[in-house]
Design a protein around this motif. Structure first.
Motif, PDB file in Angstrom:
ATOM      1  N   PHE A 287      -3.030  21.339  31.732  1.00 44.21           N
ATOM      2  CA  PHE A 287      -2.689  21.730  33.103  1.00 44.21           C
ATOM      3  C   PHE A 287      -1.183  21.901  33.230  1.00 44.21           C
ATOM      4  O   PHE A 287      -0.408  21.265  32.504  1.00 44.21           O
ATOM      5  CB  PHE A 287      -3.112  20.651  34.117  1.00 44.21           C
ATOM      6  CG  PHE A 287      -4.576  20.368  34.162  1.00 44.21           C
ATOM      7  CD1 PHE A 287      -5.431  21.144  34.938  1.00 44.21           C
ATOM      8  CD2 PHE A 287      -5.115  19.308  33.452  1.00 44.21           C
ATOM      9  CE1 PHE A 287      -6.790  20.857  34.987  1.00 44.21           C
ATOM     10  CE2 PHE A 287      -6.472  19.010  33.512  1.00 44.21           C
ATOM     11  CZ  PHE A 287      -7.305  19.792  34.282  1.00 44.21           C
ATOM     12  N   GLU A 288      -0.775  22.708  34.187  1.00 41.73           N
ATOM     13  CA  GLU A 288       0.639  22.745  34.579  1.00 41.73           C
ATOM     14  C   GLU A 288       0.805  21.860  35.804  1.00 41.73           C
ATOM     15  O   GLU A 288       0.031  21.952  36.763  1.00 41.73           O
ATOM     16  CB  GLU A 288       1.091  24.161  34.899  1.00 41.73           C
ATOM     17  CG  GLU A 288       2.568  24.226  35.262  1.00 41.73           C
ATOM     18  CD  GLU A 288       3.087  25.637  35.466  1.00 41.73           C
ATOM     19  OE1 GLU A 288       4.142  25.795  36.100  1.00 41.73           O
ATOM     20  OE2 GLU A 288       2.433  26.566  34.981  1.00 41.73           O
ATOM     21  N   VAL A 289       1.801  20.969  35.759  1.00 40.25           N
ATOM     22  CA  VAL A 289       2.045  20.052  36.877  1.00 40.25           C
ATOM     23  C   VAL A 289       2.781  20.822  37.973  1.00 40.25           C
ATOM     24  O   VAL A 289       3.909  21.275  37.777  1.00 40.25           O
ATOM     25  CB  VAL A 289       2.872  18.829  36.431  1.00 40.25           C
ATOM     26  CG1 VAL A 289       3.103  17.889  37.602  1.00 40.25           C
ATOM     27  CG2 VAL A 289       2.173  18.100  35.291  1.00 40.25           C
ATOM     28  N   THR A 290       2.136  20.992  39.118  1.00 41.06           N
ATOM     29  CA  THR A 290       2.734  21.724  40.219  1.00 41.06           C
ATOM     30  C   THR A 290       3.385  20.766  41.214  1.00 41.06           C
ATOM     31  O   THR A 290       3.098  19.564  41.232  1.00 41.06           O
ATOM     32  CB  THR A 290       1.673  22.561  40.950  1.00 41.06           C
ATOM     33  OG1 THR A 290       0.608  21.697  41.380  1.00 41.06           O
ATOM     34  CG2 THR A 290       1.096  23.619  40.019  1.00 41.06           C
ATOM     35  N   ALA A 291       4.293  21.300  42.027  1.00 45.91           N
ATOM     36  CA  ALA A 291       4.961  20.495  43.056  1.00 45.91           C
ATOM     37  C   ALA A 291       3.907  19.882  43.974  1.00 45.91           C
ATOM     38  O   ALA A 291       2.946  20.528  44.378  1.00 45.91           O
ATOM     39  CB  ALA A 291       5.931  21.364  43.851  1.00 45.91           C
TER      40      ALA A 291
END
Length: 457
Positions: free
Chosen positions: A159-163
């Motif tokens: 996953f990409e860690v989003t704000a």
């Protein structure tokens, strides 16, 4: 290891690039002198111009000295003949053939590829692998990758860690305390151009790429933590009606609530698709045309899957779809340099078919009892499932983040068909199936964990 690669197309080049990086001796054969020159110069490998199924060409390529031959030309039958000649005339120990036509892969014909039939030790089908990978992405919204281990009991999901993610500024070893009912473990963290094994005190930041192992039943919960995108798929648009597109459409048709529309530019291929799908609607037209995309309903699509045979086209169509209102877009990209443009093009997921194929081949090249392998981020790291032998240096060792060697993180253990997520309270026993994440320069060390130690005797 001396490896002979027959076919210098995209798949052949991808395999050659990865194996050359690991310092294997590579010889590549193709009828195109331009392709051979390009690969030889770019990758510093030996090139032979000629038809790879001709014995004299294989002789020039020193087939009698190679330990593995990989036949990945564009024609299934030629790949099969190459392996047969390599076996009969040159006694090549391990033979791999690319087979695209699914009729060869039907269970009823499983004896085709055997010592008594065609002596092919491993069949790779990039189209089938890509199709299955796309279906996995459908089931894990927001994921940048997904792979199965332990016969499907464990998933590795990226996953990409989003704000706004609840785990931002949280140390990796605090995840269990925050989500005590979740059987998951962060094993790798990508930041910028680096990818490394997670340590206990590593803190997650927005923009990080996180790789986590999770019990299959808990995958939706883990996905909800890292992604706000909906799990349910109702409307899917597939751009590209080749073998992969047809396979994905036919599999999605088995879910009664999913509506599939396929866009294919070539009229002959579109007509073929119409005859092979049941409920899917096939639209003949160019996916770069906004009117055609609108006819396909991309503005209402939960997922747009763009899998034409041109990387740039895939990126552009994905971007147009997202601008029109599609929730998610996946693009098939063969060129690593173009894949880096995906975030700027608003493409949610990029799929590299060569990475899937390379993972299968690397599994056969790794030493020790390694049962499964997934290459990550163009070889920056790998995840492997292996059997811990009685002589392994890991026997009796705990599996906390900081208990493992630098560059290695333990994900899970399967013991007597029971899955245990790794932590400092779990120790390794002989015959455990151990799933490890490790950085590229730790390959040889990890192989030793799953090999017989001579000192044991």
């Amino acid at each position: 290891m001396h490896v002979l690669i027959c076919g210098a197309g995209r798949v052949g080049q991808g395999i050659a690039r990865r194996l050359a990086r690991e310092k294997h001796e590579i010889t590549i054969i193709d009828e195109s002198a331009d392709l051979v020159d390009q690969v030889s110069i770019d990758l510093d490998v030996r090139g032979i111009v000629g038809h790879a199924a001709h014995p004299d060409v294989l002789k020039r390529a020193r087939a009698e000295d190679c330990e593995m031959i990989i036949a990945v030309t564009h024609f299934d039958e030629i790949n099969m003949v190459i392996c047969q000649i390599a076996h009969t005339l040159f006694s090549v120990p391990f033979k791999i053939a690319r087979v695209r036509d699914r009729s060869y892969l039907e269970p009823a014909w499983k004896n085709i590829f055997s010592r008594e039939g065609l002596p092919i030790d491993m069949v790779i089908s990039p189209e089938a692998e890509v199709g299955d990978a796309i279906l996995q992405r459908c089931r894990t919204p927001g994921a940048i990758m997904s792979a199965n281990f332990a016969a499907g009991q464990i998933k590795l999901i990226g996953f990409e860690v989003t704000a706004g993610n609840p785990l931002i500024d949280t140390a990796v070893d605090q995840m269990r305390g925050l989500f005590p009912e979740l059987s998951a473990r962060i094993v790798g963290i990508g930041r910028g151009e680096s990818l490394r094994a997670a340590r206990a005190k590593d803190v997650l930041k927005a923009g990080d790429r996180v790789y986590a192992a999770v019990l299959d039943a808990h995958a939706p919960r883990l996905t909800s933590i890292f992604s706000t995108q909906q799990n349910r798929l109702d409307h899917v648009v597939i751009v590209g009606g080749g073998n992969v597109g047809l396979y994905v459409a036919r599999m999605l048709e088995k879910e009664s609530h999913i509506r599939v529309r396929m866009i294919e530019r070539d009229s002959e291929r579109a007509n073929k698709a119409v005859s092979m799908v049941k409920r899917s609607i096939v639209i003949q037209g160019d996916g770069l045309n906004p009117d055609i995309l609108s006819e396909g309903g991309v503005e209402r699509a939960d997922f747009v899957i763009v899998i034409t045979d041109d990387d740039k086209t895939n990126l552009l169509i994905s971007n147009l779809s997202k601008r029109a209102g599609a929730r998610r877009a996946l693009a098939l990209i063969n060129t690593p340099e173009l894949a880096t443009l995906a975030p700027d093009m608003r493409v949610d997921t990029v799929l590299d078919p060569r990475a899937l194929t390379v993972s299968q081949i690397l599994l056969r090249m790794r030493r020790g009892r390694i049962l499964g392998l997934q290459s990550l981020e163009d070889g920056a790291a790998e995840v492997a499932e292996g059997v811990a032998l009685e002589s392994s240096s890991l026997i009796g060792k705990p599996l906390g983040h900081d208990d493992m060697p630098e560059g290695v993180a333990a994900a899970a253990i399967v013991r007597d068909n029971q899955v245990m997520m790794a932590d400092e309270t779990v120790t390794v026993r002989p015959e455990d199936h151990l799933i490890l994440f490790y950085e590229a320069d730790m390959v040889r060390s990890v192989e030793k964990f799953f090999r017989v130690n001579p000192d044991y005797f």
